[in-house]
Design a protein around this motif. Structure first.
Motif, PDB file in Angstrom:
ATOM      1  N   UNK A  14       0.819  -1.208   0.000  1.00  0.00           N
ATOM      2  CA  UNK A  14       0.000   0.000   0.000  1.00  0.00           C
ATOM      3  C   UNK A  14       0.856   1.263   0.000  1.00  0.00           C
ATOM      4  N   UNK A  15       2.010   1.191   0.653  1.00  0.00           N
ATOM      5  CA  UNK A  15       2.911   2.342   0.666  1.00  0.00           C
ATOM      6  C   UNK A  15       3.371   2.685  -0.751  1.00  0.00           C
ATOM      7  N   UNK A  16       3.819   1.659  -1.494  1.00  0.00           N
ATOM      8  CA  UNK A  16       4.278   1.894  -2.871  1.00  0.00           C
ATOM      9  C   UNK A  16       3.115   2.306  -3.771  1.00  0.00           C
ATOM     10  N   UNK A  17       1.940   1.698  -3.536  1.00  0.00           N
ATOM     11  CA  UNK A  17       0.766   2.062  -4.325  1.00  0.00           C
ATOM     12  C   UNK A  17       0.414   3.531  -4.106  1.00  0.00           C
ATOM     13  N   UNK A  18       0.494   3.960  -2.861  1.00  0.00           N
ATOM     14  CA  UNK A  18       0.201   5.361  -2.546  1.00  0.00           C
ATOM     15  C   UNK A  18       1.166   6.290  -3.275  1.00  0.00           C
ATOM     16  N   UNK A  19       2.460   5.901  -3.297  1.00  0.00           N
ATOM     17  CA  UNK A  19       3.462   6.738  -3.975  1.00  0.00           C
ATOM     18  C   UNK A  19       3.216   6.778  -5.480  1.00  0.00           C
ATOM     19  N   UNK A  20       2.811   5.634  -6.066  1.00  0.00           N
ATOM     20  CA  UNK A  20       2.571   5.579  -7.521  1.00  0.00           C
ATOM     21  C   UNK A  20       1.409   6.508  -7.900  1.00  0.00           C
ATOM     22  N   UNK A  21       0.310   6.441  -7.139  1.00  0.00           N
ATOM     23  CA  UNK A  21      -0.846   7.287  -7.446  1.00  0.00           C
ATOM     24  C   UNK A  21      -0.506   8.755  -7.230  1.00  0.00           C
ATOM     25  N   UNK A  22       0.283   9.028  -6.202  1.00  0.00           N
ATOM     26  CA  UNK A  22       0.691  10.405  -5.947  1.00  0.00           C
ATOM     27  C   UNK A  22       1.552  10.930  -7.092  1.00  0.00           C
ATOM     28  N   UNK A  23       2.433  10.035  -7.656  1.00  0.00           N
ATOM     29  CA  UNK A  23       3.266  10.431  -8.792  1.00  0.00           C
ATOM     30  C   UNK A  23       2.423  10.754 -10.021  1.00  0.00           C
ATOM     31  N   UNK A  24       1.238  10.169 -10.088  1.00  0.00           N
ATOM     32  CA  UNK A  24       0.303  10.478 -11.182  1.00  0.00           C
ATOM     33  C   UNK A  24      -0.494  11.754 -10.898  1.00  0.00           C
TER      34      UNK A  24
END
Length: 704
Positions: free
Chosen positions: A671-681
């Motif tokens: 979830x941490x990496x998923x959060x970062x990926x969506x934030x990068x978008x």
């Protein structure tokens, strides 16, 4: 002598006239409400001509009282249920302000000024069954007094035939006059009601709070007593609000106020006895019996009078018990003593103000908050108790840490002793010791590499899914090979060919997921370099559907007993969206995998009628507040009907390395990496959850 007689004859009409007129003190009316209590004449019976200002009423009996009451009648004539009041009012012709009036009444009335009907408050009738009662309370009523030398105020009134209370001191009618300017500046009844609504909300909050405390600490029955008190306090406030929001005089609401106030006062006393560890002796039970007796008196006397007596008795008993407990339970007793003293002072001021002994303007507005004083003392005591427990736990934790340090020191000393003994006893172990030092150096170097932990752990976490697919399809291929060999041994060439095709497809999938694993590694390396990758037009529906099916079949391959309903709600008009497909795909796959894990865990509980369900939906909607028609957002929702996420950890789920899965089943980075990926978008990853019902993760990404 003749001059004296002449002077008396001139002054006598003026004296007689002044006795029949209400001379309004204009200066007082500019600053306060003026009570009409002098210069009244009254007559039982009913004659509309009595409203005529020219009617001669000097033969009527006089009345000087704040309450205009109908005297007892010895006749059965129905018309004598009605009583007329007349008063002559004189004002200064230079006074040019507009007048208003307030009327409090326990019946129905018609108000006439100079023969003209200006207010009809309810329905006046000689037949008591036809009477409609109306009490305007603090409503501001128009009163068009002119600047004439003399004006006649006539009241046609019928009192309430309420059966209870038998001896009401507040029956009848009260009339107050003031200027419009002062009336609009006077605190309205709405402020009083709002305060009761605030107290009502606080009472509901306390009920929930005390019930929660009892639920989590069922051995502490005092929280249950607090909760029961809160319930009766809520019922008391409801009865008060009913009385404030009606223009009638419902005895049931008044009785309920007295009953619930008495019961919750008794419960507060009971709780304080429990907290201060006082015995329920003769004095306590005397208060209980007296309170029960006073409740019965609500059928005879006004509830305000009875509740003031009950409240005074309970407060005095709390004061006595608090003083008595100062030596044995100082802090709790001091809390109750302070708040009880404030409470007594407030209600004493209220009573003295009502008796006109002292004047405290607008003190009645704060009466609702006064009911919270003793509950507030209970809440403060509760906070004090929990504070003490926290300190105790901290002390015990420090003791545990101290013991741990001592044990660590003992262990360290023993290790040194053992190492020295080993060196002294044998030189053959020197080589092992050197190897151990070498290993320690490697561990130190590994610690230096810990800065790359997020990257390494992320690769391990993200590559696990394709590796699972490769392992599962490899196992299935081995089983198919065994089946194919059996068919070849039987000579079933066609069946063997069909199985070989399945094996080929599995091997293609193995190769596909091997390449996918390679892509994941490359994608993670890009992520570690804080690179957002390259965006390209992507079919989100196809991407989400693919990962939904792959995740489901991957879990089925590992656990064939698992079944779940897959639901999709894709926007057919979504079109291609400009995103980084690999990164967004990993986010979707991670959320879907978590959803399957949640429903699988709930399914293991064998809940009757439970059907594991995972839902994936997509939608493209205009961005709220966006400029132009090109501002839109992509919304992706992954929902499950699992057990949900506990409230105490929902704020931690996006933290790195936080996981609720058993050891070895999760790294806590998904979830941490998923959060970062969506934030990068440039988007958001949100969670909505309810314990026992399920969880929904929502991806919101702005697109053009």
């Amino acid at each position: 002598m003749k001059k004296s007689i002449l002077l008396v004859l001139l002054l006598l009409p003026l004296v007689l006239l002044s006795q029949s007129k209400e001379l309004l003190p204009l200066q007082e009316m500019e600053n306060d409400w003026y009570l009409l209590e002098n210069g009244w004449h009254y007559q039982q019976g009913d004659n509309k001509d009595w409203a005529n200002p020219a009617f001669y009423d000097s033969t009527w009996p006089q009345l000087s009282s704040g309450y205009l009451k109908a005297p007892d009648s010895s006749t059965n004539n129905s018309e004598e249920n009605i009583i007329w009041f007349r008063s002559k009012i004189v004002i200064d012709s230079t006074f040019n302000q507009q007048f208003v009036m307030r009327i409090y009444q326990t019946g129905a009335s018609e108000v006439y000024l100079n023969g003209n009907l200006i207010h009809s408050l309810g329905k006046v009738s000689s037949n008591l069954d036809s009477v409609v009662y109306y009490n305007p309370s603090r409503e501001i009523l128009s009163f068009p007094l002119g600047t004439q030398t003399e004006q006649v105020l006539a009241i046609r009134y019928v009192d309430s035939p309420d059966r209870f209370p038998l001896y009401s001191s507040s029956s009848g009618m009260i009339i107050r006059l003031s200027t419009l300017h002062h009336a609009t500046a006077d605190p309205p009844l709405l402020q009083y009601k709002i305060r009761y609504y605030i107290v009502f909300g606080v009472a509901i909050f306390m009920l929930i709070l005390f019930l929660a405390y009892f639920f989590f600490f069922p051995t502490e029955k005092i929280n249950l007593y607090f909760a029961i008190w809160s319930l009766f306090f809520i019922l008391f406030i409801i009865a008060v609000l009913i009385l404030l929001n009606t223009h009638e005089r419902p005895f049931l609401a008044e009785f309920s106020i007295g009953f619930f106030l008495t019961f919750q006062a008794f419960l507060i006393l009971f709780c304080i006895y429990k907290i201060l560890k006082q015995k329920f002796g003769l004095l306590f039970w005397s208060v209980v019996v007296l309170a029960a007796f006073l409740i019965g008196l609500l059928f005879f006397f006004d509830y305000l009078f009875i509740t003031q007596i009950i409240g005074t008795i309970v407060l005095l008993e709390i004061l006595r018990v608090s003083i008595k407990s100062l030596k044995t339970n100082k802090r709790a007793a001091l809390i109750f003593l302070i708040f009880c003293s404030i409470n007594i002072a407030f209600w004493a001021a209220i009573i003295l103000d009502q008796l006109s002994i002292i004047e405290v303007p607008s003190l009645w507005l704060y009466q609702p908050f006064a009911f919270l004083l003793m509950p507030l003392s209970l809440a403060i005591y509760l906070g004090y108790t929990f504070g003490n427990r926290s300190k105790s736990l901290i002390t015990k934790l420090k003791e545990v840490e101290q013991l741990s340090e001592e044990n660590h020191h003992i262990l360290f000393t023993q290790n040194e002793t053992l190492e020295r003994q080993v060196k002294e006893r044998t030189s053959a172990l020197n080589t092992s010791l050197e190897n151990l030092k070498s290993t320690q150096s490697q561990l130190i170097q590994a610690e230096k590499m810990a800065s790359l932990g997020e990257l390494t752990a992320g690769i391990a976490h993200e590559i696990q899914n394709p590796l699972n697919f490769i392992n599962n399809f490899s196992e299935v291929s081995n089983e198919l090979l065994a089946e194919m060999n059996e068919e070849l041994d039987k000579g079933n060439i066609e069946e063997a060919m069909i199985i070989s095709k399945d094996i080929k497809q599995n091997l293609e999938k193995v190769a596909h997921h091997g390449k996918r694993a390679d892509g994941i590694v490359k994608g993670m390396l890009q992520h570690s370099r804080s690179s957002s990758g390259i965006k390209e037009p992507t079919d989100i529906n196809k991407l989400a559907d693919e990962y939904l099916r792959l995740a489901y079949h991957g879990l089925r391959a590992k656990d064939k007993s698992f079944n779940a309903t897959l639901e999709t709600d894709f926007d057919e008009n979504l079109g291609l969206v400009n995103v980084i497909p690999q990164d967004l795909g990993r986010v979707i796959l991670n959320l879907i995998t978590n959803a399957f894990y949640a429903v699988n865990e709930k399914a293991k509980a064998d809940i009757e009628g439970y059907q594991p369900t995972v839902t994936v939906s997509s939608k493209r909607t205009p961005l709220l507040g966006g400029a132009g028609g090109g501002s839109q957002v992509l919304k992706i929702a992954i929902s499950d009907n699992g057990n949900g996420i506990p409230k105490d950890i929902v704020d931690k789920i996006f933290q790195p390395f936080f996981t609720t899965k058993p050891t070895g089943q999760g790294t806590g980075l998904g979830l941490s990496l998923s959060y970062d990926i969506i934030k990068a978008h440039g988007g958001e990853l949100k969670v909505e959850t309810e314990e026992g019902e399920g969880t929904t993760f929502r991806i919101v990404i702005p697109v053009t």
